[in-house]
Design a protein around this motif. Structure first.
Motif, PDB file in Angstrom:
ATOM      1  N   GLU A 204       0.752  -0.761  -0.036  1.00  0.00           N
ATOM      2  CA  GLU A 204       0.018  -0.087  -0.209  1.00  0.00           C
ATOM      3  C   GLU A 204       0.657   1.033   0.164  1.00  0.00           C
ATOM      4  O   GLU A 204       0.496   1.900  -0.603  1.00  0.00           O
ATOM      5  N   ALA A 205       2.498   1.419   0.615  1.00  0.00           N
ATOM      6  CA  ALA A 205       2.610   2.541   0.987  1.00  0.00           C
ATOM      7  C   ALA A 205       3.294   2.805  -0.864  1.00  0.00           C
ATOM      8  O   ALA A 205       4.283   3.914  -0.798  1.00  0.00           O
ATOM      9  N   ALA A 206       3.595   1.568  -1.491  1.00  0.00           N
ATOM     10  CA  ALA A 206       4.132   1.624  -2.602  1.00  0.00           C
ATOM     11  C   ALA A 206       3.471   1.799  -3.119  1.00  0.00           C
ATOM     12  O   ALA A 206       3.897   2.986  -4.301  1.00  0.00           O
ATOM     13  N   LEU A 207       2.276   1.789  -3.817  1.00  0.00           N
ATOM     14  CA  LEU A 207       1.031   2.472  -4.343  1.00  0.00           C
ATOM     15  C   LEU A 207       1.088   3.939  -4.068  1.00  0.00           C
ATOM     16  O   LEU A 207       0.443   3.993  -5.129  1.00  0.00           O
ATOM     17  N   ASP A 208       1.023   4.094  -2.654  1.00  0.00           N
ATOM     18  CA  ASP A 208       0.457   5.525  -2.920  1.00  0.00           C
ATOM     19  C   ASP A 208       1.329   6.580  -3.573  1.00  0.00           C
ATOM     20  O   ASP A 208       0.830   7.355  -4.328  1.00  0.00           O
ATOM     21  N   LEU A 209       2.700   6.025  -4.009  1.00  0.00           N
ATOM     22  CA  LEU A 209       3.690   7.269  -5.090  1.00  0.00           C
ATOM     23  C   LEU A 209       2.503   7.539  -6.459  1.00  0.00           C
ATOM     24  O   LEU A 209       3.483   8.426  -6.688  1.00  0.00           O
ATOM     25  N   TRP A 210       1.867   6.144  -6.381  1.00  0.00           N
ATOM     26  CA  TRP A 210       1.869   6.109  -8.034  1.00  0.00           C
ATOM     27  C   TRP A 210       0.625   7.498  -8.088  1.00  0.00           C
ATOM     28  O   TRP A 210      -0.440   7.561  -9.199  1.00  0.00           O
TER      29      TRP A 210
END
Lengths: 404, 404
Positions: A284-290
């Motif tokens: 989820e933290a990685a996806l929030d970058l997008w």
């Protein structure tokens, strides 16, 4: 292309600020983000909070404080990356398990259609799982043909066409709308595997009219090693398809504890067991970058990075097996060499990490979020030098395992 | 039993030193470790290393530095907890997915036998998945009968008997050796679900001659929310049973990238896709605690904790639905109350976390590793008070979800 040219491109790069959001190791040029994406810095505090506060302090109460909805919440964050609606994507399980569920469901959809069609040389687990799926639906079969014969293989016995959008080895990309239309013209469903394209190229399942898709989140989406995969099912098929791995998390009322299975509405029915919340938190933290990223900028930078390595490979006399047209490929570049394994090792010894794909391919991933043009230019210089000096003849042998 | 009696038991408790290895929240008496185990302190540095060094710095190279063997390595750490050999257990996927794989494999084992037998009121996902499994093997069926009718239900059509060792609601425990022998006497395989017994009671699959088992690792094993589950297959069946979800990680040579599936030898064939390494790292740190633990001490302390709450419940006039004989139960105690949900909420409001199981059960988990006798004595006092004062009539309503 000179180093100065590459630096000029970096100065003009609208994606350059994203590099600082990743924990890039010193002294490494990492061209394997198409296999395992780099650590986003935001993952560290997100996981610390999930472990120490949510698990450690809130314990079981956290299920009602965000955990139980994680598969849907993360699905909604992936949806814009593939052109889906927020409620058409769910996260959990592995790509392989999602493929199994989707293929068995597709084989049961129209009993008059008995065949899965897919491509020879597709990513292995897609074909392996398809073998497993047909064994679970009596009277069905798997037809694996060369890419050139795919169109002719579609007929009124085809239940589902299973295609990987971007080829893991060559980076060849199928036209999403075109092949979706071909499957539909034959009366079949289409199931796309976006593992090597999501986060790498623009995707629009809605415009293409695609039926189902799966995808990996630990490559271009940087969710972490073995991060949970996603499944997309077009809303028009939500009630028509059922999950064969009918676990309690996909039940309409999992906490009613009834003996008989009753599938939930919408994408929730595709859940099976309890997903790893730690894996979900990292993703989820990685996806929030997008949220802030324009995929057309990703595609444009990918093309520029490709051009740098294509030029270096050509100068080194290496045959490039990836398409020259950016619209027909993903975001990696592959070269053929009789000693591709040794060339890969020689590059790794110089701090340039790409990977080898049997039997003779050197594969270099181009991840626009955290690679600079100068990084890629330097990798190209190393590649030219390794080939020119035949440095690969001295490459130390290492194990060949690497999870794509 | 007085507070002083409880403290005396704590002073003599050989497991008392383990309490400090867990991050127990201040002011909470946590009787839900049978649903989600408490955070072991060792998880925090283990995950930090996995994220920041292994993923962040070593990146793809970590696959060759320990990740690829994690499913087998963790399996070997679970094996002693169930009396299996190190190479008979593998970790990955969810309990539900393991159940699916094992049940389909069992149904295919002897084509003359077409039925799964299981117990009405078994943990829901076991029955839901069994429904899904029979739908994947033509001509097979699921027979769900009351516990009293299980023995009579076994016959020469039984392919596999699926039993949950310790019942999630009542804590009733099946005799492992006895029921394994009954299944074998009928010519059937047996598949045990150890989700509510592993780490709670001594288990010996080898002595019992059990064929297959699955189990959850986020309850008594404290692996973290949604931690990957395990699968056990007796070595004599390793070649005879095949994984229906034939993903690449279970292939004999996953990195040869061949189109055709060929199952690996041993337990590796039961792998499907790439497991979450973050989830694995947390679980591994939690499992390492068990190296130094004597399961007979766990069982003895569990019995002592049970006795404290049984006495409190009896004093409060609550019917106990768990067996009085420690050898016939797991490590939780359940009481019946017409307003069990409200009683659970009233206890939670006082910092005593147990859970409600529909329609009328208050369930309190007894985890000998981190609960003291005094904790449990205090919980018993709260229980008596909540019932005596009818404090539950004022309990605030909250959502009923809680992952068991």
């Amino acid at each position: 292309m000179t180093r100065e040219d590459a630096r000029a491109l970096d100065r003009a790069d609208p994606l350059a600020p994203f590099r600082d959001r990743f924990a890039l190791p010193e002294g490494l040029i990492y061209l394997d983000g198409n296999s395992l994406g780099v650590l986003p810095r935001a993952v560290i505090p997100a996981l610390a909070d999930t472990v120490q506060r949510q698990w450690g302090e809130r314990l079981i109460r956290s299920w009602n404080e965000g955990w139980i909805d994680a598969p849907q919440r993360l699905g909604a964050k992936i949806a814009p990356l593939i052109g889906a609606a927020a409620d058409e994507v769910i996260v959990g399980d592995t790509t392989s398990t999602h493929l199994f569920k989707a293929l068995v469901a597709a084989l049961r959809h129209d009993p008059a259609r008995r065949t899965i069609v897919s491509e020879a040389g597709n990513f292995p687990t897609d074909l392996h799982i398809a073998e497993g799926a047909v064994a679970c639906v009596a009277g069905t079969a798997l037809k694996v043909v060369d890419r050139a014969d795919l169109a002719a293989a579609l007929d009124d016995d085809t239940a589902v066409l299973l295609l990987t959008h971007v080829h893991y080895k060559t980076a060849e990309r199928f036209d999403l709308a075109d092949w979706t239309a071909r499957a539909h013209a034959a009366g079949a469903l289409i199931l796309w595997d976006f593992s090597h394209s999501v986060g790498a190229v623009p995707i629009d399942v809605t415009a293409a009219g695609a039926d189902m898709a799966v995808g990996c989140t630990y490559k271009y989406l940087n969710g972490g090693p073995g991060a949970p995969a996603f499944l997309y099912v077009a809303r028009r098929l939500h009630d028509a398809l059922a999950n064969p791995v009918s676990g309690w998390m996909g039940h309409a009322e999992p906490f009613a504890f009834t003996d008989a299975y009753r599938p939930a509405a919408g994408m929730k029915r595709w859940l099976v067991g309890t997903p790893s919340i730690l894996a979900m938190a990292s993703l989820e933290a990685a996806l929030d970058l997008w949220r802030d990223i324009d995929l057309t900028q990703i595609a444009a930078k990918s093309a520029a990075l490709f051009a740098i390595l294509a030029e270096a490979g050509a100068a080194a006399g290496l045959p490039c097996v990836s398409p020259t047209d950016p619209a027909r490929r993903g975001s990696h570049i592959s070269f053929r060499h009789d000693h591709a394994y040794e060339v890969t090792q020689a590059l790794i010894a110089r701090g340039v990490i790409g990977d080898f794909r049997a039997p003779d391919v050197l594969r270099l991933g181009l991840t626009p979020l955290y690679l600079s043009h100068e990084d890629v230019w330097r990798a190209g210089e190393h590649l030219r030098d390794v080939i020119a000096t035949e440095a690969w003849r001295n490459a130390a042998y290492a194990e060949r395992n690497a999870v794509t």
